[in-house]
Enzyme design. Structure first.
Site, PDB file in Angstrom:
ATOM      1  CD  GLN A 173      -4.993  -1.965 -11.033  1.00 32.15           C
ATOM      2  OE1 GLN A 173      -5.558  -2.563 -12.744  1.00 32.15           O
ATOM      3  NE2 GLN A 173      -3.860  -3.095 -10.644  1.00 32.15           N
ATOM      4  CG  ASN A 182      -4.789  -2.578  -5.866  1.00 37.89           C
ATOM      5  OD1 ASN A 182      -5.255  -1.687  -5.584  1.00 37.89           O
ATOM      6  ND2 ASN A 182      -4.006  -3.517  -5.680  1.00 37.89           N
ATOM      7  CB  CYS A 208       1.847  -5.904  -4.191  1.00 40.28           C
ATOM      8  SG  CYS A 208       1.124  -4.680  -4.985  1.00 40.28           S
ATOM      9  CB  THR A 229      21.265   8.686 -16.835  1.00 40.90           C
ATOM     10  OG1 THR A 229      22.172   9.138 -16.056  1.00 40.90           O
ATOM     11  CG2 THR A 229      20.715   8.491 -18.572  1.00 40.90           C
ATOM     12  CB  THR A 259       6.493   1.392  -6.042  1.00 39.58           C
ATOM     13  OG1 THR A 259       5.561   0.446  -6.294  1.00 39.58           O
ATOM     14  CG2 THR A 259       6.337   1.593  -4.575  1.00 39.58           C
TER      15      THR A 259
HETATM   16  N1  PLP Z   1      -0.740   1.684  -7.327  1.00 39.83           N
HETATM   17  C1  PLP Z   1      -1.767   0.579  -7.508  1.00 39.83           C
HETATM   18  C2  PLP Z   1      -3.643   0.758  -7.358  1.00 39.83           C
HETATM   19  C3  PLP Z   1      -1.381  -0.774  -8.311  1.00 39.83           C
HETATM   20  O1  PLP Z   1      -1.949  -2.079  -8.528  1.00 39.83           O
HETATM   21  C4  PLP Z   1      -0.119  -0.936  -8.224  1.00 39.83           C
HETATM   22  C5  PLP Z   1       0.686  -2.523  -8.492  1.00 39.83           C
HETATM   23  O2  PLP Z   1      -0.532  -3.736  -8.325  1.00 39.83           O
HETATM   24  C6  PLP Z   1       0.547  -0.143  -7.936  1.00 39.83           C
HETATM   25  C7  PLP Z   1       0.180   1.358  -7.202  1.00 39.83           C
HETATM   26  C8  PLP Z   1       1.935  -0.345  -7.561  1.00 39.83           C
HETATM   27  O3  PLP Z   1       2.622  -0.372  -9.042  1.00 39.83           O
HETATM   28  P1  PLP Z   1       4.037  -0.964  -9.750  1.00 39.83           P
HETATM   29  O4  PLP Z   1       4.634  -2.114  -8.490  1.00 39.83           O
HETATM   30  O5  PLP Z   1       4.097  -1.046 -10.663  1.00 39.83           O
HETATM   31  O6  PLP Z   1       5.234   0.245  -8.734  1.00 39.83           O
END
Ligand code: PLP
Length: 387
Positions: free
Chosen positions: A186, A147, A331, A244, A75
């Site tokens: 992914q 995803n 998410c 850090t 993210t």
């Molecule tokens: N991008 C994709 C394609 C994802 O599938 C995900 C998590 O599901 C993310 C970004 C975000 O990852 P994170 O929540 O580990 O930061």
């Protein structure tokens, strides 16, 4: 991996930390806890370990270690790529596909974002992409593999198009840069990550989907790409990501990525066979359809849409039987809305609610697949009656 998670079919949401990864990480959580910025010997050794982790990650991308920036997850890496370019180039726009993860979609403001649609298999429409890029565009962000439906985008083809538009822009004396970023969150378990083959300028990597620790990731930034930092402070990560360093996380991620990339051909082959078998069986259920591209797809994601059914109900029923699957992405499951990805394929809000995502992984066995496909027809019937 000793854990018995054969019935866990939500590997696109999270993967357990591989025990070899954990073993590499542990010393940097206790005896080697030192701050890599300090100047005494013990700290310098930790700093060297961080550099080795950076080199290891760079290796799998065919990148220079100086082009790898560790972040607290994908993210953050996505936010940094987009906000970093926009921050450095005010009054410009970015072009995104409509099926990007929220950590991409939510970054630019309405005025800054232009969206490109996908076809019914989830492939970005290249002609729309070409039309969406104009002289204000400074960044295109298209994910490597989706995803929710697993569709893999033709990154090289997209990159070639962007290169052509960039050359044309230069020939007209316009100096707005045009970068290409991809979210490869992914991809690492199954696909080639070499940046020069894909021809991208930035790439997001996600440890949490690669049997590494959560809240760890990296952004590859091609040298010459200038970003404004999101997080400022002590100037770590060459000023691009202060704070850090999470040495244990970086070491774990580097190990996880190495394991994943070494086994990616075998795993892709194994899971392709299992997911194909699963798809064949599930398509025997009335009014079931496979979402995403039939050929250009991740080996581990099976996204199925059942008409006249509440996917969430089906997920709960499967949970009672010991199987963990998802509706949409983990998410977007936080919100009540149906999946923006499934809707982008041309389905209504109502129809999209009938989709479930079954994502296989390292612990998936043929036996678990057989058990799942054996119980699903009756559960779908029951869920439909209750919907
Ligand atoms: N991008 C994709 C394609 C994802 O599938 C995900 C998590 O599901 C993310 C970004 C975000 O990852 P994170 O929540 O580990 O930061």
């Amino acid at each position: 991996m000793a854990l018995d998670l054969a019935k866990y079919f939500d590997n696109a949401a999270a993967t357990p930390v591989d025990e070899r990864v954990l073993a590499e990480m542990l010393p940097f959580l206790n005896e080697n806890f030192y701050n890599p910025s300090s100047i005494y010997l013990a700290s310098r050794a930790v700093k060297q370990t961080l550099q080795t982790a950076r080199e290891d990650v760079a290796h799998w991308l065919g990148a220079r270690p100086s082009e790898i920036f560790f972040t607290a997850g994908a993210t953050e890496a996505n936010n940094l790529a987009i906000e970093g370019v926009i921050g450095q180039n005010p009054n410009t726009t970015v072009v995104l596909s409509v099926i990007e993860h929220e950590s991409v979609l939510e970054v630019p403001s309405k005025e800054q974002a232009r969206f490109v649609g996908v076809d019914e298999r989830g492939m970005v429409r290249l002609s729309q992409l070409e039309n969406a890029i104009d002289d204000t565009t400074c960044l295109v962000s298209i994910m490597y593999a989706n995803n929710e439906i697993g569709t893999v985008q033709p990154l090289k083809e997209i990159a070639d198009l962007i290169s052509k538009l960039r050359d044309d822009r230069r020939s007209r004396g316009i100096d707005v840069p045009l970068y290409f970023h991809t979210d490869a969150s992914q991809a690492a378990n199954y696909l080639d990550l070499h940046i020069n083959k894909l021809n991208v300028d930035m790439m997001t990597l996600n440890s949490a989907k690669t049997y590494g620790p959560k809240q760890v990731g990296a952004l590859y930034v091609r040298s010459g790409t200038v970003l404004k930092p999101l997080i400022v402070g002590g100037g770590q990560e060459k000023g691009l990501r202060s704070g850090t360093e999470n040495v244990a996380g970086a070491v774990g991620f580097a190990k996880a990525l190495s394991i994943a990339q070494k086994m990616r051909h075998d795993e892709a082959h194994r899971l392709e066979k299992l997911s194909q078998k699963m798809v064949e069986e599930l398509l025997k259920i009335d009014d079931a359809q496979l979402l995403g591209h039939k050929k250009h797809r991740l080996a581990n994601i099976v996204s199925i849409l059942f008409s006249k059914l509440d996917g969430e109900r089906l997920v709960m029923m499967l949970d009672e039987q010991g199987f963990q699957v998802a509706t949409g992405s983990a998410c977007s499951a936080l919100s009540d809305e149906s999946s923006h990805v499934v809707k982008a394929l041309g389905f209504s809000d109502e129809e999209a609610k009938g989709s479930i995502r079954i994502s296989l992984g390292r612990m998936t066995t043929e036996r678990a697949v057989d058990e799942l496909v054996a119980i699903l027809p009756d559960l779908v019937k029951e869920a439909r009656l209750l919907t």
